[in-house]
Design a protein around this motif. Structure first.
Motif, PDB file in Angstrom:
ATOM      1  N   ILE A  24      -7.956   1.994   1.378  1.00 27.00           N
ATOM      2  CA  ILE A  24      -7.933   1.272   0.100  1.00 27.00           C
ATOM      3  C   ILE A  24      -8.872   1.908  -0.926  1.00 27.00           C
ATOM      4  CG2 ILE A  24      -8.183  -0.964  -1.029  1.00 27.00           C
ATOM      5  CD1 ILE A  24      -5.879  -0.755   0.993  1.00 27.00           C
ATOM      6  N   PRO A  25     -10.135   2.231  -0.572  1.00 32.91           N
ATOM      7  CA  PRO A  25     -11.018   2.871  -1.568  1.00 32.91           C
ATOM      8  C   PRO A  25     -10.440   4.148  -2.158  1.00 32.91           C
ATOM      9  CG  PRO A  25     -12.318   2.103   0.287  1.00 32.91           C
ATOM     10  CD  PRO A  25     -10.881   1.935   0.677  1.00 32.91           C
ATOM     11  N   VAL A  26      -9.845   5.000  -1.328  1.00 27.86           N
ATOM     12  CA  VAL A  26      -9.251   6.240  -1.831  1.00 27.86           C
ATOM     13  C   VAL A  26      -8.077   5.933  -2.740  1.00 27.86           C
ATOM     14  CG1 VAL A  26      -7.875   8.249  -1.133  1.00 27.86           C
ATOM     15  CG2 VAL A  26     -10.035   7.759   0.017  1.00 27.86           C
ATOM     16  N   LEU A  27      -7.266   4.972  -2.354  1.00 26.96           N
ATOM     17  CA  LEU A  27      -6.123   4.587  -3.178  1.00 26.96           C
ATOM     18  C   LEU A  27      -6.573   4.091  -4.542  1.00 26.96           C
ATOM     19  CD1 LEU A  27      -3.122   3.901  -3.627  1.00 26.96           C
ATOM     20  CD2 LEU A  27      -3.532   1.736  -2.424  1.00 26.96           C
ATOM     21  N   GLU A  28      -7.555   3.221  -4.569  1.00 17.11           N
ATOM     22  CA  GLU A  28      -8.006   2.656  -5.843  1.00 17.11           C
ATOM     23  C   GLU A  28      -8.607   3.721  -6.749  1.00 17.11           C
ATOM     24  OE1 GLU A  28      -8.948  -1.922  -4.339  1.00 17.11           O
ATOM     25  OE2 GLU A  28     -10.583  -0.468  -4.490  1.00 17.11           O
ATOM     26  N   ALA A  81      -7.914   6.986  -6.660  1.00 18.28           N
ATOM     27  CA  ALA A  81      -6.824   7.864  -7.084  1.00 18.28           C
ATOM     28  C   ALA A  81      -5.982   7.207  -8.172  1.00 18.28           C
ATOM     29  CB  ALA A  81      -5.961   8.237  -5.892  1.00 18.28           C
ATOM     30  N   GLU A  82      -5.758   5.908  -8.058  1.00 22.59           N
ATOM     31  CA  GLU A  82      -4.992   5.200  -9.090  1.00 22.59           C
ATOM     32  C   GLU A  82      -5.732   5.214 -10.420  1.00 22.59           C
ATOM     33  OE1 GLU A  82      -2.381   1.839  -6.704  1.00 22.59           O
ATOM     34  OE2 GLU A  82      -4.497   1.430  -7.091  1.00 22.59           O
ATOM     35  N   LYS A  83      -7.040   5.042 -10.372  1.00 20.78           N
ATOM     36  CA  LYS A  83      -7.845   5.078 -11.598  1.00 20.78           C
ATOM     37  C   LYS A  83      -7.726   6.444 -12.265  1.00 20.78           C
ATOM     38  CE  LYS A  83     -12.664   4.746 -13.161  1.00 20.78           C
ATOM     39  NZ  LYS A  83     -14.074   4.507 -12.722  1.00 20.78           N
ATOM     40  N   TRP A  84      -7.843   7.493 -11.476  1.00 25.53           N
ATOM     41  CA  TRP A  84      -7.730   8.843 -12.021  1.00 25.53           C
ATOM     42  C   TRP A  84      -6.309   9.149 -12.482  1.00 25.53           C
ATOM     43  CZ3 TRP A  84     -10.872  11.938  -7.804  1.00 25.53           C
ATOM     44  CH2 TRP A  84     -12.237  11.707  -8.012  1.00 25.53           C
ATOM     45  N   PHE A  85      -5.333   8.605 -11.793  1.00 24.58           N
ATOM     46  CA  PHE A  85      -3.940   8.828 -12.172  1.00 24.58           C
ATOM     47  C   PHE A  85      -3.687   8.292 -13.578  1.00 24.58           C
ATOM     48  CE2 PHE A  85       0.620   7.744 -12.197  1.00 24.58           C
ATOM     49  CZ  PHE A  85       1.165   8.950 -11.764  1.00 24.58           C
ATOM     50  N   THR A  91      -0.446  14.289  -3.578  1.00 19.95           N
ATOM     51  CA  THR A  91      -1.472  14.639  -2.598  1.00 19.95           C
ATOM     52  C   THR A  91      -2.706  15.282  -3.216  1.00 19.95           C
ATOM     53  OG1 THR A  91      -0.258  16.696  -2.143  1.00 19.95           O
ATOM     54  CG2 THR A  91       0.087  14.845  -0.624  1.00 19.95           C
ATOM     55  N   GLY A  92      -2.521  16.071  -4.284  1.00 20.56           N
ATOM     56  CA  GLY A  92      -3.674  16.699  -4.913  1.00 20.56           C
ATOM     57  C   GLY A  92      -4.688  15.679  -5.389  1.00 20.56           C
ATOM     58  N   LEU A  93      -4.207  14.596  -5.944  1.00 17.56           N
ATOM     59  CA  LEU A  93      -5.089  13.557  -6.461  1.00 17.56           C
ATOM     60  C   LEU A  93      -5.793  12.818  -5.325  1.00 17.56           C
ATOM     61  CD1 LEU A  93      -5.980  12.278  -9.131  1.00 17.56           C
ATOM     62  CD2 LEU A  93      -4.085  10.675  -8.919  1.00 17.56           C
ATOM     63  N   VAL A  94      -5.066  12.533  -4.246  1.00 19.89           N
ATOM     64  CA  VAL A  94      -5.668  11.863  -3.098  1.00 19.89           C
ATOM     65  C   VAL A  94      -6.711  12.766  -2.444  1.00 19.89           C
ATOM     66  CG1 VAL A  94      -5.201  10.930  -0.790  1.00 19.89           C
ATOM     67  CG2 VAL A  94      -3.676  10.371  -2.700  1.00 19.89           C
ATOM     68  N   SER A  95      -6.420  14.060  -2.376  1.00 21.83           N
ATOM     69  CA  SER A  95      -7.401  15.005  -1.848  1.00 21.83           C
ATOM     70  C   SER A  95      -8.651  15.031  -2.717  1.00 21.83           C
ATOM     71  CB  SER A  95      -6.783  16.413  -1.778  1.00 21.83           C
ATOM     72  OG  SER A  95      -7.737  17.372  -1.367  1.00 21.83           O
ATOM     73  N   ILE A 124       0.827  -1.199   0.000  1.00 29.37           N
ATOM     74  CA  ILE A 124       0.000   0.000   0.000  1.00 29.37           C
ATOM     75  C   ILE A 124       0.864   1.253   0.000  1.00 29.37           C
ATOM     76  CG2 ILE A 124      -1.744   1.299   1.281  1.00 29.37           C
ATOM     77  CD1 ILE A 124      -2.687  -1.285  -0.182  1.00 29.37           C
ATOM     78  N   GLN A 125       1.936   1.237   0.756  1.00 24.42           N
ATOM     79  CA  GLN A 125       2.831   2.393   0.767  1.00 24.42           C
ATOM     80  C   GLN A 125       3.411   2.652  -0.616  1.00 24.42           C
ATOM     81  OE1 GLN A 125       6.920   2.029   2.097  1.00 24.42           O
ATOM     82  NE2 GLN A 125       6.631   3.760   3.499  1.00 24.42           N
TER      83      GLN A 125
END
Length: 237
Positions: free
Chosen positions: A201-205, A207-211, A31-35, A22-23
């Motif tokens: 995990i939901p935020v990570l997934e 953000a990864e999709k948007w990335f 951070t902008g994307l996670v926000s 996860i790290q």
């Protein structure tokens, strides 16, 4: 989980994911994307107030929060001081230490020896809602450290950590921001975002999709395509 050892409670947060995986995934983001992902999920106040930045622009930090609560005090009571020493027993690999300071500006709230001890117990970085000292040492040891300012003055006799692994409050973009042990801390050169633990995990997934969409959008924009067409296709701009 809490047990007693040498009169100090060991309080650990057990996460239900592989912290290294996860790290590494968070560290590819920004951070902008996670926000943005948090806001999309209805969480609009999860960023620390402007001013908390890394000692160098390349430092990033990601991991579950290990909270430390401190207060300004002239006390030199060694029993209280030893709380800071005892808290290292609660640290686990992958955690990010985050300290509140109640707005104190009298001293350096974190330094190289604290970082060395924390790193030896698995801590991967620190976020201080106040100041640090020994900055060159922290940079040379490549220990990701985020703070509001730097101050060479010793904390003992001015400021003490009096508890740990409890909910704390740090300065947020809109008032105080609550940080619970185990919330996910993510920081880069733009600041620090606090992700509620159950959204790690939901935020990570999301953000990864948007990335991935942003990467394709960026490439399309670079070719000179119509911005409206690019935005319609990829949904990120």
């Amino acid at each position: 989980m809490e047990v007693m050892t040498n009169s100090y409670p060991v309080r650990q947060v057990d996460v239900n994911y592989d912290w290294q995986e996860i790290q590494s995934r968070y560290l590819t983001l920004y951070t902008g994307l996670v926000s943005d992902a948090l806001e999309h999920l209805g969480y609009h106040k999860q960023c620390m107030a402007s001013g908390v930045y890394p000692l160098t622009h390349t430092m990033k930090v990601a991991g579950p929060a290990f909270t430390a609560h401190g207060v300004a005090t002239p006390s030199r009571d060694t029993k209280v001081h030893d709380i800071r020493l005892g808290m290292f027993k609660s640290m686990k690999p992958g955690i990010v230490q985050i300290r509140d300071t109640q707005g104190d500006t009298s001293c350096g709230h974190f330094g190289e020896i604290s970082a060395t001890a924390a790193a030896a117990h698995g801590c991967v970085g620190a976020v201080i809602d106040g100041s640090t000292r020994d900055s060159n040492y922290l940079i040379d040891m490549d220990f990701p450290t985020f703070c509001r300012f730097r101050n060479p003055v010793e904390a003992f006799g001015r400021f003490m950590v009096v508890d740990y692994q409890i909910p704390i409050f740090v300065k947020g973009m809109d008032g105080l921001l609550k940080v619970n042990p185990g919330d996910y801390i993510f920081g880069d050169n733009d600041g620090v975002v606090v992700v509620p633990s159950d959204l790690t995990i939901p935020v990570l997934e999301l953000a990864e999709k948007w990335f991935a969409s942003e990467s394709r959008s960026r490439e399309a924009m670079a070719t000179g395509r119509d911005p409206f067409d690019v935005y319609k296709e990829f949904g990120r701009f």
